[in-house]
Design a protein around this motif. Structure first.
Motif, PDB file in Angstrom:
ATOM      1  N   VAL A  33       0.999  -1.124  -0.088  1.00  0.00           N
ATOM      2  CA  VAL A  33      -0.030  -0.192   0.008  1.00  0.00           C
ATOM      3  C   VAL A  33       0.979   1.310   0.042  1.00  0.00           C
ATOM      4  N   ASN A  34       0.686   2.091  -0.884  1.00  0.00           N
ATOM      5  CA  ASN A  34       1.333   3.469  -0.957  1.00  0.00           C
ATOM      6  C   ASN A  34       2.758   3.197  -1.293  1.00  0.00           C
ATOM      7  N   ARG A  35       3.347   2.274  -2.115  1.00  0.00           N
ATOM      8  CA  ARG A  35       4.520   1.664  -2.342  1.00  0.00           C
ATOM      9  C   ARG A  35       5.194   1.154  -1.150  1.00  0.00           C
ATOM     10  N   GLU A  36       4.422   1.029  -0.039  1.00  0.00           N
ATOM     11  CA  GLU A  36       5.367   0.257   0.987  1.00  0.00           C
ATOM     12  C   GLU A  36       5.315  -1.183   1.071  1.00  0.00           C
ATOM     13  N   LYS A  37       6.298  -1.791   0.586  1.00  0.00           N
ATOM     14  CA  LYS A  37       6.404  -3.392   0.330  1.00  0.00           C
ATOM     15  C   LYS A  37       7.401  -3.853   1.224  1.00  0.00           C
ATOM     16  N   HIS A  38       8.579  -3.195   1.436  1.00  0.00           N
ATOM     17  CA  HIS A  38       9.603  -3.767   2.416  1.00  0.00           C
ATOM     18  C   HIS A  38       9.511  -3.106   3.492  1.00  0.00           C
ATOM     19  N   PHE A  39       9.727  -4.120   4.867  1.00  0.00           N
ATOM     20  CA  PHE A  39       9.613  -3.516   6.114  1.00  0.00           C
ATOM     21  C   PHE A  39      10.909  -4.199   7.060  1.00  0.00           C
ATOM     22  N   VAL A  40      11.014  -3.467   8.078  1.00  0.00           N
ATOM     23  CA  VAL A  40      12.283  -3.986   8.978  1.00  0.00           C
ATOM     24  C   VAL A  40      11.440  -3.940  10.339  1.00  0.00           C
ATOM     25  N   GLU A  55       4.239  -9.552  22.856  1.00  0.00           N
ATOM     26  CA  GLU A  55       3.141  -9.653  22.055  1.00  0.00           C
ATOM     27  C   GLU A  55       3.219  -8.583  20.753  1.00  0.00           C
ATOM     28  N   GLN A  56       3.686  -7.293  20.737  1.00  0.00           N
ATOM     29  CA  GLN A  56       3.767  -6.340  19.923  1.00  0.00           C
ATOM     30  C   GLN A  56       5.143  -6.211  19.388  1.00  0.00           C
ATOM     31  N   VAL A  57       5.407  -5.626  17.991  1.00  0.00           N
ATOM     32  CA  VAL A  57       6.495  -5.417  17.357  1.00  0.00           C
ATOM     33  C   VAL A  57       6.083  -4.241  16.607  1.00  0.00           C
ATOM     34  N   GLU A  58       7.111  -3.282  16.336  1.00  0.00           N
ATOM     35  CA  GLU A  58       7.119  -2.163  15.383  1.00  0.00           C
ATOM     36  C   GLU A  58       7.673  -2.484  14.113  1.00  0.00           C
ATOM     37  N   LEU A  59       7.144  -2.295  12.925  1.00  0.00           N
ATOM     38  CA  LEU A  59       7.696  -2.536  11.545  1.00  0.00           C
ATOM     39  C   LEU A  59       7.767  -0.930  11.015  1.00  0.00           C
ATOM     40  N   GLU A  60       9.124  -0.769  10.378  1.00  0.00           N
ATOM     41  CA  GLU A  60       9.215   0.505   9.711  1.00  0.00           C
ATOM     42  C   GLU A  60       9.330   0.160   8.279  1.00  0.00           C
ATOM     43  N   ALA A  61       8.581   0.826   7.354  1.00  0.00           N
ATOM     44  CA  ALA A  61       8.521   0.823   6.081  1.00  0.00           C
ATOM     45  C   ALA A  61       9.871   1.489   5.343  1.00  0.00           C
ATOM     46  N   VAL A  62      10.587   0.722   4.567  1.00  0.00           N
ATOM     47  CA  VAL A  62      11.871   1.008   4.045  1.00  0.00           C
ATOM     48  C   VAL A  62      11.528   2.447   3.340  1.00  0.00           C
ATOM     49  N   HIS A  63      10.617   2.369   2.342  1.00  0.00           N
ATOM     50  CA  HIS A  63      10.376   3.546   1.435  1.00  0.00           C
ATOM     51  C   HIS A  63      10.135   4.905   2.106  1.00  0.00           C
ATOM     52  N   SER A  64       8.993   4.882   3.038  1.00  0.00           N
ATOM     53  CA  SER A  64       8.266   6.064   3.522  1.00  0.00           C
ATOM     54  C   SER A  64       8.654   6.330   5.065  1.00  0.00           C
ATOM     55  N   ARG A  65       9.651   5.207   5.723  1.00  0.00           N
ATOM     56  CA  ARG A  65       9.934   5.629   7.238  1.00  0.00           C
ATOM     57  C   ARG A  65       8.766   5.453   8.083  1.00  0.00           C
ATOM     58  N   ARG A  66       7.698   4.978   7.671  1.00  0.00           N
ATOM     59  CA  ARG A  66       6.432   5.105   8.256  1.00  0.00           C
ATOM     60  C   ARG A  66       6.548   3.789   9.120  1.00  0.00           C
ATOM     61  N   VAL A  67       5.953   3.790  10.467  1.00  0.00           N
ATOM     62  CA  VAL A  67       6.132   2.799  11.450  1.00  0.00           C
ATOM     63  C   VAL A  67       4.788   2.217  11.861  1.00  0.00           C
ATOM     64  N   LEU A  68       4.586   1.081  11.684  1.00  0.00           N
ATOM     65  CA  LEU A  68       3.401   0.191  11.999  1.00  0.00           C
ATOM     66  C   LEU A  68       3.759  -0.774  13.245  1.00  0.00           C
ATOM     67  N   GLN A  69       2.644  -0.736  14.175  1.00  0.00           N
ATOM     68  CA  GLN A  69       2.748  -1.354  15.309  1.00  0.00           C
ATOM     69  C   GLN A  69       1.680  -2.541  14.991  1.00  0.00           C
ATOM     70  N   LEU A  70       2.041  -3.903  15.458  1.00  0.00           N
ATOM     71  CA  LEU A  70       1.095  -5.014  15.246  1.00  0.00           C
ATOM     72  C   LEU A  70       1.659  -6.051  16.373  1.00  0.00           C
ATOM     73  N   HIS A  71       0.609  -7.225  16.280  1.00  0.00           N
ATOM     74  CA  HIS A  71       0.974  -8.189  17.088  1.00  0.00           C
ATOM     75  C   HIS A  71       2.064  -8.996  16.344  1.00  0.00           C
ATOM     76  N   TRP A  72       3.039  -9.562  16.857  1.00  0.00           N
ATOM     77  CA  TRP A  72       3.974 -10.302  16.241  1.00  0.00           C
ATOM     78  C   TRP A  72       3.608 -11.648  15.411  1.00  0.00           C
ATOM     79  N   ARG A  73       2.655 -12.371  16.033  1.00  0.00           N
ATOM     80  CA  ARG A  73       1.996 -13.314  15.213  1.00  0.00           C
ATOM     81  C   ARG A  73       1.158 -13.073  13.961  1.00  0.00           C
ATOM     82  N   ASP A  74       0.966 -11.584  13.678  1.00  0.00           N
ATOM     83  CA  ASP A  74       0.293 -11.554  12.624  1.00  0.00           C
ATOM     84  C   ASP A  74       1.395 -11.654  11.382  1.00  0.00           C
TER      85      ASP A  74
END
Length: 86
Positions: A33-40, A55-74
């Motif tokens: 979504v919005n050219r955000e394909k790769h995350f760390v 339970e939770q981790v934060e992923l950062e989009a390589v393209h935009s540096r936007r941070v997502l918080q989600l349950h690690w099992r997702d």
């Protein structure tokens, strides 16, 4: 009967994810979504009482540096995430 090289056999051999080993792991969104394909994974969120499971981790989009918080099992849902950068 599937042989050892079919995708289902290869995915069945993978070791299960451990939340303690997720830090700095790389992930690919199956439907970007919005050219955000790769995350760390940039942060594994430690729970308040340390005895409680992570339970939770934060992923950062390589393209935009936007941070997502989600349950690690997702991350184990193959319809949403793939391990590594594809």
């Amino acid at each position: 009967m599937p042989d050892a090289t079919t995708p289902s056999a290869v995915s069945a051999r993978r070791t299960p994810l451990s939340p303690k080993k997720l830090l700095l792991s790389k992930w690919t969104a199956v439907q970007p979504v919005n050219r955000e394909k790769h995350f760390v994974v940039v942060r594994v969120i430690e729970p308040e009482p340390p005895a409680v499971r992570i339970e939770q981790v934060e992923l950062e989009a390589v393209h935009s540096r936007r941070v997502l918080q989600l349950h690690w099992r997702d991350l184990t849902d193959p319809g949403v995430w793939r391990q590594g950068w594809v």
